[in-house]
Design a protein around this motif. Structure first.
Motif, PDB file in Angstrom:
ATOM      1  N   GLU A 106       0.777  -1.215   0.017  1.00 43.87           N
ATOM      2  CA  GLU A 106      -0.059  -0.088   0.131  1.00 43.87           C
ATOM      3  C   GLU A 106       0.882   1.386   0.101  1.00 43.87           C
ATOM      4  OE1 GLU A 106      -0.382  -2.515   1.880  1.00 43.87           O
ATOM      5  OE2 GLU A 106      -2.240  -3.536   1.856  1.00 43.87           O
ATOM      6  N   SER A 107       0.221   2.358  -0.789  1.00 45.30           N
ATOM      7  CA  SER A 107       1.026   3.862  -0.898  1.00 45.30           C
ATOM      8  C   SER A 107       1.431   4.317   0.428  1.00 45.30           C
ATOM      9  CB  SER A 107       0.609   4.477  -1.631  1.00 45.30           C
ATOM     10  OG  SER A 107      -0.822   4.907  -1.042  1.00 45.30           O
ATOM     11  N   CYS A 108       0.821   3.682   1.607  1.00 42.63           N
ATOM     12  CA  CYS A 108       0.972   4.533   2.976  1.00 42.63           C
ATOM     13  C   CYS A 108       2.244   3.660   3.867  1.00 42.63           C
ATOM     14  CB  CYS A 108      -0.230   4.367   3.847  1.00 42.63           C
ATOM     15  SG  CYS A 108      -1.045   2.767   4.086  1.00 42.63           S
ATOM     16  N   LEU A 109       2.393   2.730   2.962  1.00 40.44           N
ATOM     17  CA  LEU A 109       3.728   1.921   3.840  1.00 40.44           C
ATOM     18  C   LEU A 109       5.042   2.231   3.492  1.00 40.44           C
ATOM     19  CD1 LEU A 109       1.928  -1.877   3.821  1.00 40.44           C
ATOM     20  CD2 LEU A 109       2.089   0.161   5.870  1.00 40.44           C
ATOM     21  N   PRO A 110       5.949   2.063   4.127  1.00 40.48           N
ATOM     22  CA  PRO A 110       7.302   2.283   3.659  1.00 40.48           C
ATOM     23  C   PRO A 110       7.706   1.557   2.713  1.00 40.48           C
ATOM     24  CG  PRO A 110       7.337   1.960   6.156  1.00 40.48           C
ATOM     25  CD  PRO A 110       6.163   1.349   5.641  1.00 40.48           C
ATOM     26  N   SER A 111       8.420   2.081   1.634  1.00 41.33           N
ATOM     27  CA  SER A 111       8.592   1.578   0.167  1.00 41.33           C
ATOM     28  C   SER A 111      10.053   1.222   0.044  1.00 41.33           C
ATOM     29  CB  SER A 111       8.293   2.693  -0.917  1.00 41.33           C
ATOM     30  OG  SER A 111       9.011   2.408  -2.123  1.00 41.33           O
ATOM     31  N   PRO A 112      10.399   0.072  -0.218  1.00 41.35           N
ATOM     32  CA  PRO A 112      11.938  -0.440  -0.555  1.00 41.35           C
ATOM     33  C   PRO A 112      12.306   0.287  -1.492  1.00 41.35           C
ATOM     34  CG  PRO A 112      10.158  -2.406  -0.221  1.00 41.35           C
ATOM     35  CD  PRO A 112       9.353  -1.090  -0.202  1.00 41.35           C
ATOM     36  N   THR A 113      11.703   0.530  -2.541  1.00 41.23           N
ATOM     37  CA  THR A 113      12.183   1.295  -3.768  1.00 41.23           C
ATOM     38  C   THR A 113      13.009   2.677  -3.456  1.00 41.23           C
ATOM     39  OG1 THR A 113      10.866  -0.050  -5.254  1.00 41.23           O
ATOM     40  CG2 THR A 113      11.772   1.860  -6.015  1.00 41.23           C
ATOM     41  N   HIS A 114      11.852   3.407  -2.619  1.00 36.72           N
ATOM     42  CA  HIS A 114      12.213   4.723  -2.315  1.00 36.72           C
ATOM     43  C   HIS A 114      13.310   4.673  -1.221  1.00 36.72           C
ATOM     44  CE1 HIS A 114       8.515   5.451  -4.023  1.00 36.72           C
ATOM     45  NE2 HIS A 114       8.644   6.940  -3.882  1.00 36.72           N
ATOM     46  N   GLU A 115      13.443   3.795  -0.474  1.00 39.85           N
ATOM     47  CA  GLU A 115      14.413   3.412   0.535  1.00 39.85           C
ATOM     48  C   GLU A 115      15.733   3.351  -0.193  1.00 39.85           C
ATOM     49  OE1 GLU A 115      16.016   3.303   4.491  1.00 39.85           O
ATOM     50  OE2 GLU A 115      14.527   4.298   3.571  1.00 39.85           O
ATOM     51  N   TRP A 131      12.877  -7.097 -11.312  1.00 36.41           N
ATOM     52  CA  TRP A 131      11.899  -7.835 -11.091  1.00 36.41           C
ATOM     53  C   TRP A 131      10.585  -7.185 -11.448  1.00 36.41           C
ATOM     54  CZ3 TRP A 131      11.092 -12.782  -8.725  1.00 36.41           C
ATOM     55  CH2 TRP A 131      12.160 -13.332  -8.305  1.00 36.41           C
ATOM     56  N   GLY A 132      10.936  -5.972 -12.028  1.00 36.13           N
ATOM     57  CA  GLY A 132       9.676  -5.384 -12.760  1.00 36.13           C
ATOM     58  C   GLY A 132       8.933  -4.446 -12.012  1.00 36.13           C
ATOM     59  N   ILE A 133       9.456  -3.662 -11.031  1.00 33.79           N
ATOM     60  CA  ILE A 133       8.753  -2.616 -10.066  1.00 33.79           C
ATOM     61  C   ILE A 133       8.418  -1.712 -10.706  1.00 33.79           C
ATOM     62  CG2 ILE A 133      10.206  -3.314  -8.064  1.00 33.79           C
ATOM     63  CD1 ILE A 133      11.528  -0.455  -8.608  1.00 33.79           C
ATOM     64  N   ASP A 134       7.315  -0.819 -10.341  1.00 31.21           N
ATOM     65  CA  ASP A 134       7.054   0.493 -10.951  1.00 31.21           C
ATOM     66  C   ASP A 134       7.967   1.431 -10.729  1.00 31.21           C
ATOM     67  OD1 ASP A 134       5.721   2.815 -12.068  1.00 31.21           O
ATOM     68  OD2 ASP A 134       3.960   2.680 -10.657  1.00 31.21           O
ATOM     69  N   VAL A 135       8.655   1.975 -11.541  1.00 32.20           N
ATOM     70  CA  VAL A 135       9.786   2.979 -11.225  1.00 32.20           C
ATOM     71  C   VAL A 135       9.308   4.357 -10.997  1.00 32.20           C
ATOM     72  CG1 VAL A 135      11.963   1.722 -12.269  1.00 32.20           C
ATOM     73  CG2 VAL A 135      10.297   3.111 -13.737  1.00 32.20           C
ATOM     74  N   ASP A 136       7.884   4.595 -11.316  1.00 31.85           N
ATOM     75  CA  ASP A 136       7.312   5.693 -11.039  1.00 31.85           C
ATOM     76  C   ASP A 136       6.208   5.696  -9.748  1.00 31.85           C
ATOM     77  OD1 ASP A 136       8.686   7.223 -12.928  1.00 31.85           O
ATOM     78  OD2 ASP A 136       6.914   6.435 -14.552  1.00 31.85           O
ATOM     79  N   GLN A 137       6.493   4.441  -9.232  1.00 32.32           N
ATOM     80  CA  GLN A 137       5.689   4.569  -7.744  1.00 32.32           C
ATOM     81  C   GLN A 137       5.623   5.895  -7.034  1.00 32.32           C
ATOM     82  OE1 GLN A 137       7.161   1.789  -4.865  1.00 32.32           O
ATOM     83  NE2 GLN A 137       5.007   1.845  -3.628  1.00 32.32           N
ATOM     84  N   ASP A 138       4.309   6.191  -6.750  1.00 28.01           N
ATOM     85  CA  ASP A 138       4.106   7.466  -5.946  1.00 28.01           C
ATOM     86  C   ASP A 138       3.725   7.147  -4.715  1.00 28.01           C
ATOM     87  OD1 ASP A 138       3.844  10.432  -6.113  1.00 28.01           O
ATOM     88  OD2 ASP A 138       1.589   9.868  -5.812  1.00 28.01           O
ATOM     89  N   ILE A 139       4.514   7.878  -3.780  1.00 29.13           N
ATOM     90  CA  ILE A 139       4.312   7.900  -2.324  1.00 29.13           C
ATOM     91  C   ILE A 139       3.713   9.313  -2.019  1.00 29.13           C
ATOM     92  CG2 ILE A 139       5.169   7.537   0.089  1.00 29.13           C
ATOM     93  CD1 ILE A 139       4.746   4.822  -1.508  1.00 29.13           C
ATOM     94  N   PRO A 140       2.559   9.554  -1.423  1.00 31.71           N
ATOM     95  CA  PRO A 140       2.348  11.027  -1.440  1.00 31.71           C
ATOM     96  C   PRO A 140       3.278  11.897  -0.747  1.00 31.71           C
ATOM     97  CG  PRO A 140       0.271   9.574  -1.026  1.00 31.71           C
ATOM     98  CD  PRO A 140       1.575   8.612  -1.226  1.00 31.71           C
ATOM     99  N   HIS A 141       3.635  11.458   0.411  1.00 30.93           N
ATOM    100  CA  HIS A 141       4.616  12.590   1.117  1.00 30.93           C
ATOM    101  C   HIS A 141       5.932  12.428   0.692  1.00 30.93           C
ATOM    102  CE1 HIS A 141       5.063   8.499   3.176  1.00 30.93           C
ATOM    103  NE2 HIS A 141       6.198   9.040   3.765  1.00 30.93           N
ATOM    104  N   LEU A 142       6.420  11.580  -0.221  1.00 27.31           N
ATOM    105  CA  LEU A 142       7.683  11.355  -0.638  1.00 27.31           C
ATOM    106  C   LEU A 142       8.053  11.821  -2.062  1.00 27.31           C
ATOM    107  CD1 LEU A 142       8.987   7.982   0.980  1.00 27.31           C
ATOM    108  CD2 LEU A 142       9.346  10.290   1.881  1.00 27.31           C
ATOM    109  N   GLY A 143       6.780  11.406  -3.068  1.00 28.13           N
ATOM    110  CA  GLY A 143       6.941  11.373  -4.481  1.00 28.13           C
ATOM    111  C   GLY A 143       7.373  10.347  -4.970  1.00 28.13           C
TER     112      GLY A 143
END
Length: 276
Positions: A106-115, A131-143
């Motif tokens: 969920e977008s509200c949880l800490p993101s491994p990609t952003h980390e 492994w095919g992650i969405d490189v544009d994954q949006d986390i509201p408070h991080l971008g």
């Protein structure tokens, strides 16, 4: 001193010494208990599983024995995969994904990609991308991951994301990655974003362009002003247009195009634009 009295004193000293040692041991036990109480009151630390611990320390063998808890989360929503990305252990990241770890919850949880992007762990990012992650994954408070990497000036991660097809305009709300980079000091990152088509005229929520958020009289500001005054080359425009037409999901097929190697390298940013 008579022998009976001397013996009495020896017994007394022995008793005092023994009680002192017992008091010290009791104190130490209380201290350990107190320390554990402090630890267990610190949110996510209290419910960290052995899997979280192994991942955060990069212990691959221990991780293999605990792999059945792949998507376990702490009270703060932290997963072992997040721990592995934070640590920078690409081998642990790969193993966790192989056994079913989810890179994006969920977008509200800490993101491994952003980390991984913010910490500069480009090898972990490579594994996630493979492994095919969405490189544009949006986390509201991080971008986006690219925005996070630009704020942290992690150029190797920025390169990985851009080469994987990350949207160079997608940042946090109206703030673009170029806005984030313009507030820092790296002209190399600015050039990289511009090469991948960053819009120098994009306006953020304060209606300010990247050049307007740069430090006055800095090298970054001078570079942006120079770019504003210099028309984009036809080669650059063609490269951006072709990559957009191919689409992010098919960029990996560029090497298979029936084109000269020089052109294929150019489309993949492996060849300098000055050679055209």
């Amino acid at each position: 001193m008579s022998k009976p009295i001397a013996g009495l004193w020896d017994c007394r000293r022995h008793f005092i010494k023994k009680r002192s040692l017992e008091s010290i041991e009791e104190f130490s036990a209380c201290k350990r208990k107190s320390s554990w109480g402090i630890l267990t009151s610190q949110g996510s630390w209290a419910d960290r599983s052995p899997l979280h611990e192994a991942a955060s320390q990069g212990r691959l063998l221990a991780l293999k024995t605990l792999i059945s808890q792949v998507n376990a989360t702490t009270i703060d929503g932290v997963t072992p995969l997040f721990n592995a990305c934070s640590r920078g252990s690409a081998s642990c990241v790969d193993l966790l994904l192989e056994y079913g770890a989810k890179a994006q919850l969920e977008s509200c949880l800490p993101s491994p990609t952003h980390e991984a992007s913010s910490k500069g762990h480009s090898e972990c990012l490579d594994v996630l991308i493979s492994w095919g992650i969405d490189v544009d994954q949006d986390i509201p408070h991080l971008g986006s991951p690219l925005y996070v990497a630009c704020k942290s000036q992690q150029i190797h991660c920025i390169k990985r994301l851009l080469h994987a097809g990350a949207n160079v305009q997608k940042g946090r709300h109206l703030d673009t990655p170029l806005h984030a980079a313009a507030q820092q000091t790296s002209t190399e990152i600015i050039n990289l974003l511009l090469d991948f088509g960053a819009d120098i005229n994009a306006k953020n929520t304060d209606y300010r362009r990247p050049v307007e958020v740069a430090t006055p009289s800095s090298l970054v500001e001078r570079l942006l002003l120079l770019y504003e005054a210099t028309p984009c080359s036809l080669c650059q425009l063609c490269r951006l247009c072709i990559r957009n037409c191919i689409g992010r999901s098919r960029l990996h097929l560029v090497p298979q195009l029936q084109l000269p190697k020089l052109l294929k390298d150019f489309l993949q940013y492996r060849e300098s634009i000055t050679n055209f």
